[in-house]
Motif scaffolding. Structure first.
Motif, PDB file in Angstrom:
ATOM      1  N   UNK A  29      23.071 -39.003  62.866  1.00 51.53           N
ATOM      2  CA  UNK A  29      22.777 -40.384  63.252  1.00 51.53           C
ATOM      3  C   UNK A  29      22.513 -41.275  62.055  1.00 51.53           C
ATOM      4  N   UNK A  30      21.981 -40.698  60.974  1.00 48.84           N
ATOM      5  CA  UNK A  30      21.670 -41.469  59.772  1.00 48.84           C
ATOM      6  C   UNK A  30      22.863 -41.575  58.827  1.00 48.84           C
ATOM      7  N   UNK A  31      24.036 -41.169  59.288  1.00 50.66           N
ATOM      8  CA  UNK A  31      25.244 -41.302  58.480  1.00 50.66           C
ATOM      9  C   UNK A  31      25.551 -40.107  57.601  1.00 50.66           C
ATOM     10  N   UNK A  32      24.898 -38.998  57.822  1.00 49.49           N
ATOM     11  CA  UNK A  32      25.104 -37.819  56.994  1.00 49.49           C
ATOM     12  C   UNK A  32      26.006 -36.773  57.611  1.00 49.49           C
ATOM     13  N   UNK A  33      26.961 -37.189  58.424  1.00 51.97           N
ATOM     14  CA  UNK A  33      27.818 -36.206  59.105  1.00 51.97           C
ATOM     15  C   UNK A  33      28.621 -35.354  58.129  1.00 51.97           C
ATOM     16  N   UNK A  34      28.823 -35.834  56.909  1.00 54.67           N
ATOM     17  CA  UNK A  34      29.544 -35.036  55.915  1.00 54.67           C
ATOM     18  C   UNK A  34      28.706 -33.862  55.405  1.00 54.67           C
ATOM     19  N   UNK A  35      27.433 -33.815  55.779  1.00 53.26           N
ATOM     20  CA  UNK A  35      26.556 -32.706  55.399  1.00 53.26           C
ATOM     21  C   UNK A  35      26.493 -31.624  56.475  1.00 53.26           C
ATOM     22  N   UNK A  36      27.207 -31.837  57.587  1.00 51.47           N
ATOM     23  CA  UNK A  36      27.136 -30.952  58.738  1.00 51.47           C
ATOM     24  C   UNK A  36      28.506 -30.335  59.007  1.00 51.47           C
ATOM     25  N   UNK A  37      28.524 -29.029  59.216  1.00 52.80           N
ATOM     26  CA  UNK A  37      29.731 -28.322  59.634  1.00 52.80           C
ATOM     27  C   UNK A  37      29.462 -27.772  61.025  1.00 52.80           C
ATOM     28  N   UNK A  38      30.186 -28.284  62.004  1.00 52.42           N
ATOM     29  CA  UNK A  38      30.016 -27.849  63.381  1.00 52.42           C
ATOM     30  C   UNK A  38      30.992 -26.716  63.675  1.00 52.42           C
ATOM     31  N   UNK A  39      30.478 -25.657  64.254  1.00 47.16           N
ATOM     32  CA  UNK A  39      31.314 -24.525  64.646  1.00 47.16           C
ATOM     33  C   UNK A  39      30.829 -24.048  66.007  1.00 47.16           C
ATOM     34  N   UNK A  40      31.704 -23.339  66.719  1.00 46.95           N
ATOM     35  CA  UNK A  40      31.290 -22.955  68.069  1.00 46.95           C
ATOM     36  C   UNK A  40      32.062 -21.773  68.613  1.00 46.95           C
ATOM     37  N   UNK A  41      31.401 -21.129  69.535  1.00 49.14           N
ATOM     38  CA  UNK A  41      31.996 -20.100  70.374  1.00 49.14           C
ATOM     39  C   UNK A  41      32.141 -20.681  71.779  1.00 49.14           C
ATOM     40  N   UNK A  42      33.174 -20.284  72.477  1.00 49.66           N
ATOM     41  CA  UNK A  42      33.364 -20.634  73.894  1.00 49.66           C
ATOM     42  C   UNK A  42      33.423 -22.132  74.158  1.00 49.66           C
ATOM     43  N   UNK A  43      33.879 -22.912  73.195  1.00 50.64           N
ATOM     44  CA  UNK A  43      34.102 -24.354  73.356  1.00 50.64           C
ATOM     45  C   UNK A  43      32.848 -25.115  73.788  1.00 50.64           C
TER      46      UNK A  43
END
Length: 139
Positions: free
Chosen positions: A100-114
């Motif tokens: 939310x503070x504009x730091x999405x480049x610091x986050x890597x989203x990964x997932x199992x089962x969509x």
């Protein structure tokens, strides 16, 4: 000339921090060990690498600060159990505030089962892990 580096330029304690549900511990631990071989255990925020530090009464206050202030990259590993876990909820609040503070480049989203992260509403990209081995995910 004086050093004009800002406090934000200070090296962070962790290269990579993980947020995951215990049901995916085996997978995440293998990934964390591969990364620890490359960067050292001290540079990976994975609970088993920092057990003594995590054994404190203030962990609920300290952990979000480690994500927000002391990590270069935060890896959220979603699975069907993630949203049901109290600690994952605490971690996700810190991670989501970074987004939310504009730091999405610091986050890597990964997932199992969509599984979609709370508040993302299908609008984020993920690394899909169902068909990946820990070694494949790293490379």
């Amino acid at each position: 000339m004086p050093n004009s580096a800002s406090p934000d330029d200070k090296p962070k304690r962790f290269r990579i921090a993980f947020s995951f549900a215990g049901e995916k511990r085996d997978f995440v631990e293998k990934v964390a060990r591969i990364l620890a071989d490359q960067f050292d255990e001290d540079k990976i925020l994975y609970d088993k690498f920092h057990e003594a530090e995590f054994a404190n009464a203030d962990l609920a206050f300290d952990l979000p600060a480690l994500y927000k202030n002391d990590s270069d990259l935060i890896v959220a590993v979603f699975c069907p159990d993630y949203d049901r876990k109290e600690w994952c909820g605490l971690e996700w609040r810190a991670i989501f505030s970074i987004i939310k503070e504009g730091g999405s480049d610091l986050i890597l989203l990964s997932r199992f089962d969509h599984i979609d992260g709370k508040g993302l509403f299908g609008l984020a990209g993920f690394i899909e892990l169902n068909e990946k081995t820990p070694e494949h995910w790293i490379h």
